[in-house]
Write an enzyme that holds these catalytic residues in place. Structure first.
Site, PDB file in Angstrom:
ATOM      1  N   THR A  73       0.819  -1.231   0.000  1.00 46.24           N
ATOM      2  CA  THR A  73       0.000   0.000   0.000  1.00 46.24           C
ATOM      3  C   THR A  73       0.847   1.272   0.000  1.00 46.24           C
ATOM      4  OG1 THR A  73      -0.030   0.158   2.411  1.00 46.24           O
ATOM      5  CG2 THR A  73      -1.760  -1.189   1.386  1.00 46.24           C
ATOM      6  N   ASP A 101      18.396   0.066   2.668  1.00 48.69           N
ATOM      7  CA  ASP A 101      19.148  -1.146   2.306  1.00 48.69           C
ATOM      8  C   ASP A 101      20.577  -0.801   1.896  1.00 48.69           C
ATOM      9  OD1 ASP A 101      17.139  -2.913   2.870  1.00 48.69           O
ATOM     10  OD2 ASP A 101      16.403  -3.052   0.806  1.00 48.69           O
ATOM     11  N   ASP A 107      16.817   1.756  -2.767  1.00 56.41           N
ATOM     12  CA  ASP A 107      16.327   1.736  -1.384  1.00 56.41           C
ATOM     13  C   ASP A 107      17.430   2.244  -0.466  1.00 56.41           C
ATOM     14  OD1 ASP A 107      15.791   0.745   1.335  1.00 56.41           O
ATOM     15  OD2 ASP A 107      14.068  -0.209   0.390  1.00 56.41           O
TER      16      ASP A 107
END
Ligand code: PRP
Ligand code: URA
Length: 222
Positions: free
Chosen positions: A121, A216, A213
């Site tokens: 989401t 990460d 990301d």
């Protein structure tokens, strides 16, 4: 200065947005974006860019006169007029920016706001929050390398507002147009600092071209 006309901001919103386009910042940002850049260098550059942004975000701090005796004579100089600061990283990627700001403002306090985006989401879930007891009397610098949909940043701003903080500045390294508009629409007073406003979000709400990301890459959890 980067042209931000494409963002369709009101003049008042545009005045609250600073794109830090210093050549050294843009050089380092290119290295950050490169998929070949390893964890150590990525982490080092996030810290350095946070320090550069910290300079911009503290540019209006008030000074007051102080008398200093040099080896030759006494003169009136300027020092900071006791501005109190809290750095508030959005966990976890925001942690990578904390030390860069602490290099500039060693006496700053550090609060934490834990937010994690749901991969489906893209809505952030709050999992941990802790602010200094006197946060409401401090200038709070929220730090997070990435501003994508703006969900995490607006949730963090809302949390600080509920805690009574009046002076909030959000420092990110890469922003999407969607996130910039979301933040500046959500809060009429927050100031936003970024090194770049990228093109758009992809279907997974990642910034394009972006840098992937950030959490990460900082923590080596790819
Ligand atoms: C990333 C990033 C921001 C957020 C941005 O964190 O560090 O906090 O996503 O996206 P948004 O603007 O759409 O909310 P993530 O939730 O991946 O958590 P992490 O820092 O633990 O990797
Ligand atoms: N979070 C990231 O780390 N990168 C993005 O591009 C979007 C959200």
């Amino acid at each position: 200065m980067e042209n931000t006309d494409r963002l369709n901001l009101t003049p008042e919103q545009a005045a609250r947005l600073t794109v830090v386009d210093h050549p050294l910042v843009q050089h380092k940002l290119s290295i950050l974006r490169d998929e070949q850049t390893g964890t150590k260098q990525f982490r080092d550059i996030v810290r350095e860019l946070a320090m550069f942004e910290g300079y911009e975000a503290t540019r209006d701090f008030a000074l007051e006169p102080v008398e200093v005796t040099t080896p030759l004579e006494t003169c009136v100089c300027q020092h900071l007029a006791g501005k109190k600061v809290a750095i508030v990283p959005i966990l976890r990627a925001g942690l990578g920016m904390v030390d860069g700001i602490l290099d500039l403002i060693p006496a700053a306090r550090v609060g934490h706001v834990g937010m994690e985006r749901d991969p489906e989401t893209h809505v952030p879930r709050e999992y941990y929050c802790k602010l200094p007891g006197d946060a409401e009397s401090r200038t709070c610098l929220i730090v997070d390398p990435m501003l994508a949909t703006g969900g995490s940043a607006t949730a963090a701003i809302e949390y600080l507002r509920r805690a009574g903080v009046s002076n909030i500045r959000l420092l990110v390294l890469v922003a999407a147009p969607e996130g910039v508009r979301a933040v500046l629409d959500f809060d009429p007073d927050v100031r936003l600092y970024t090194c770049a406003v990228d093109r758009e979000l992809n279907d997974h709400a990642y910034i394009l071209p972006g840098l992937g990301d950030a959490g990460d890459r900082i923590f080596g959890t790819l």
